[in-house]
Design a protein around this motif. Structure first.
Motif, short mmCIF file in Angstrom:
data_model
loop_
_atom_site.label_atom_id
_atom_site.label_comp_id
_atom_site.label_asym_id
_atom_site.label_seq_id
_atom_site.Cartn_x
_atom_site.Cartn_y
_atom_site.Cartn_z
N THR B 41 0.80 -1.23 0.00
CA THR B 41 0.00 0.00 0.00
C THR B 41 0.84 1.28 0.00
OG1 THR B 41 -1.74 -1.24 1.09
CG2 THR B 41 -1.96 1.15 1.10
N ILE B 45 0.00 4.27 -2.54
CA ILE B 45 -0.38 5.64 -2.18
C ILE B 45 0.42 6.64 -3.03
CG2 ILE B 45 -0.27 7.36 -0.30
CD1 ILE B 45 -0.97 5.00 1.63
N PHE B 87 -3.86 7.79 5.26
CA PHE B 87 -4.59 7.67 3.99
C PHE B 87 -5.97 7.03 4.24
CE2 PHE B 87 -5.80 5.67 -0.01
CZ PHE B 87 -5.44 6.61 -0.97
N GLN B 90 -8.24 9.52 5.96
CA GLN B 90 -8.67 10.58 5.04
C GLN B 90 -9.79 10.10 4.10
OE1 GLN B 90 -5.50 12.07 2.56
NE2 GLN B 90 -6.91 13.33 1.34
N HIS B 91 -9.67 8.83 3.66
CA HIS B 91 -10.61 8.35 2.65
C HIS B 91 -11.68 7.41 3.20
CE1 HIS B 91 -8.32 10.22 -0.57
NE2 HIS B 91 -7.22 9.78 0.02
#
Ligand code: SF4
Lengths: 173, 419
Positions: B41, B45, B87, B90-91
């Motif tokens: 990951t 990213i 991340f 945030q998502h």
């Protein structure tokens, strides 16, 4: 997609797995490919990384890039200045990762290529020709699937997604 | 292209692409589940940013897990986790922390991967999920990133090898032996770009854990997917885990298969993969007497509850102690496995016998966070790969065997027959 490459063949055998391209242990310390390129193929040949020259072409037997799907195996090869890998077959995840990063994977007969031979790879009339300037032999590489060709033409998946701005459309042909 | 019957792969990929797709077609599919690990990951990213990604198309279909660096052993690996965490936050992505387990094992246990689903994961062993009657395949970090941006993945619909199983495994023979037998038979690239689809009366004799082991080793034959059909065993496994049922997908009688493999389960004998390739498979009997310094029981192949149970039973039958000079490392594949093994006394039993129990996850499998073998050590492991340097030391020799065979080696200090 067009190609015009000349380089020195670097020979490998069958079933070169991605751990042999770069070990998982190394990638734990950094994801900087230029740094990792110092350890390229270290398990198979500790002297390889020091001997690699920009423009070298990897030449392997069957099933190149098997094992882990780690993408860094493709990007470390690129970081060493290598732009193409010839093999009689590729493992699917490596093949995808190579194309997605603009590393050219060509499927062709490789048994007659020796370490150090100078090879030229050229696209002519929609086909890819591999010429061994030492033996004079010319081999036609298997054509890439259209979707792969479209991704390579965009320089990789980043360029492809950026420019299309939408799902990867396999009807691009 | 023939308009005849369809395989499980053709049916699932047709459904996810919203068109009739046959082997050889390239289709854009919408996966039901997209998996990322701490090994893949962080790079994804980076690709996500370079692709101009600002939002994740459908975060409810995404799951991240910290499994390869569990626990992180350096500032660098800790930073990988921090990056993923930020991340995910945030998502709005579900993030599994250190201790939760191996990505696709968690997905399997938590009912995130269901019959009829398409699962893609940035980990080659994602194919393991196919044990639940679904299409699961591994991709790299850039494909993971593109799937986050677009919610889709393009796939070539693979041809299918039909593996017909008859009979039942004999006592002392484990699913790992069957899987190694198949790898030895098919070879390291014998299923490249293809699906392995399991059939026949032998299927119902295999537990869900057994099927996970067999599907897991599919990658060691280069299989793109490895699928067991949905049946009562699948249903039983899922019932306590989720209210969702998924869709049972079977291949048609007149589906076109690339080739057929027949295996009589009752004829399968204990197997071992010798260094340094998973397809370097021989009868376990041919390696009897080999002295062993490290035994590893864990990973996405051999770290489930049935594996730990089998290991403890064998250890106890052979005196209940790890042999002097042998290091036995046990790593449960997930939190669920660890909790069950703790609750029923298995972890205690293994520890009393002399095992080192480590944090759940990938552990010593690929040299990223676990115990690293000593110089020149001979290791017997329940894992799936025994490449040179795989466990972080190029001078070690790794053999792959069943949890029972590994436990017997731990108790005696040698590779021995399993009763
Ligand atoms: S346990 Fe090993 S093979 Fe399985 S996901 Fe982790 S590193 Fe990969």
């Amino acid at each position: 997609m067009s190609a015009n490459l000349t380089g020195r063949a670097r020979r490998f055998g069958d079933n070169v797995n991605t751990d042999y391209i770069i070990t998982s242990t190394r990638k734990r310390e950094t994801l900087d490919e230029t740094e990792l390129a110092r350890y390229l193929f270290e398990t198979l040949d500790p002297a390889f990384a020091a001997s690699v020259r920009a423009g070298d072409i990897i030449v392997a037997g069957r099933n190149f890039g098997c094992g882990s799907a780690m993408e860094i195996a493709a990007t470390v090869i690129l970081a060493a200045g290598i732009k193409a890998v010839l093999a009689s077959s590729f493992s699917r995840t490596f093949y995808r990762n190579a194309v997605n990063n603009g590393l050219l994977p060509l499927v062709c007969e490789t048994s007659n290529i020796n370490e150090g031979d100078t090879l030229t790879i050229r696209s002519e009339h929609g086909a890819m020709f591999v010429r061994n300037t030492v033996s004079g032999a010319v081999t036609v590489a298997a054509p890439l699937p259209p979707v792969m060709e479209a991704i390579l033409s965009a320089g990789g998946l980043v360029g492809f997604v950026l420019h299309s701005g939408r799902p990867v459309d396999p009807s691009t042909r | 292209m023939s308009a005849g019957g369809r395989t499980i792969s053709e049916k699932i990929l047709s459904a996810k692409a919203n068109r009739d797709a046959r082997a050889g077609d390239v289709v854009t599919c919408t996966p039901d589940l997209i998996l990322g690990t701490d090994a893949s990951t962080p790079m994804a990213i980076d690709y996500f940013g370079r692709m101009g990604g600002t939002s994740v198309r459908d975060a409810s279909h995404v799951m991240f897990a910290c499994d390869h660096y569990a626990p992180p052993t350096s500032d660098r690996t800790r930073a990988f986790h921090a990056l993923m965490r930020a991340f995910a936050k945030q998502h709005g992505i579900m993030m599994h922390e250190v201790g939760d387990g191996i990505s696709f094992q968690i997905a399997t246990e938590q009912g995130r991967a269901l019959p009829g689903h398409l699962v893609i994961g940035a980990d080659s062993h994602t194919v393991t999920c196919g044990a639940l009657g679904l299409f699961a395949t591994g991709v790299g970090s850039s494909d993971l990133a593109a799937a986050l941006v677009t919610g889709t993945v393009w796939l070539r619909v693979p041809e299918t090898i039909r593996v017909t199983l008859t009979g039942a495994l004999r006592p002392g023979v484990m699913a790992k032996d069957l899987a190694l037998h198949l790898v030895g038979m098919v070879g390291a690239d014998g299923a490249n770009y293809q699906t392995l689809e399991f059939h026949g009366p032998g299927v119902r004799t295999l537990s869900l854990d057994d099927r996970l082991v067999v599907c897991n080793l599919g990658v060691e034959m280069d299989a793109k997917a490895s699928i067991f059909p949905f049946d009562a065993t699948t249903e039983e496994y899922l019932a306590p885990r989720t209210r969702e049922r998924g869709t049972s997908v079977m291949s048609d009688d007149d589906a076109a298969f690339a080739r057929e493999i027949l295996i009589d389960l009752s004829a399968v004998t204990p197997r071992i993969a010798r260094p340094h390739a998973p397809d370097n498979v021989t009868p376990l009997a041919s390696a009897i007497g080999t002295a062993v310094q490290m035994v590893f029981i864990g990973t996405c192949t051999g770290g489930r509850i049935s594996d730990l149970h089998a290991a403890l039973a064998v250890l106890e039958s052979l005196g209940g102690k790890v042999a002097p000079g042998v290091q036995l490392v046990v790593t449960p594949a997930s939190r669920e496995v660890a909790e069950r093994a703790r609750a029923d006394g298995t972890l205690d039993g293994l520890q009393r016998a002399g095992a080192i129990i480590t944090e759940t996850g990938c552990g010593a499998c690929c040299g990223t966070s676990g115990v690293i073998p000593g110089n020149g050590a001979t290791v017997v492991s329940t894992a799936n790969r025994n490449f040179k340097a795989r466990m972080g030391n190029a001078t070690a020799s790794i053999y792959l065997a069943s949890p029972a065979a590994c436990a017997a080696a731990a108790a005696t200090g040698r590779i021995v027959e399993v009763a």
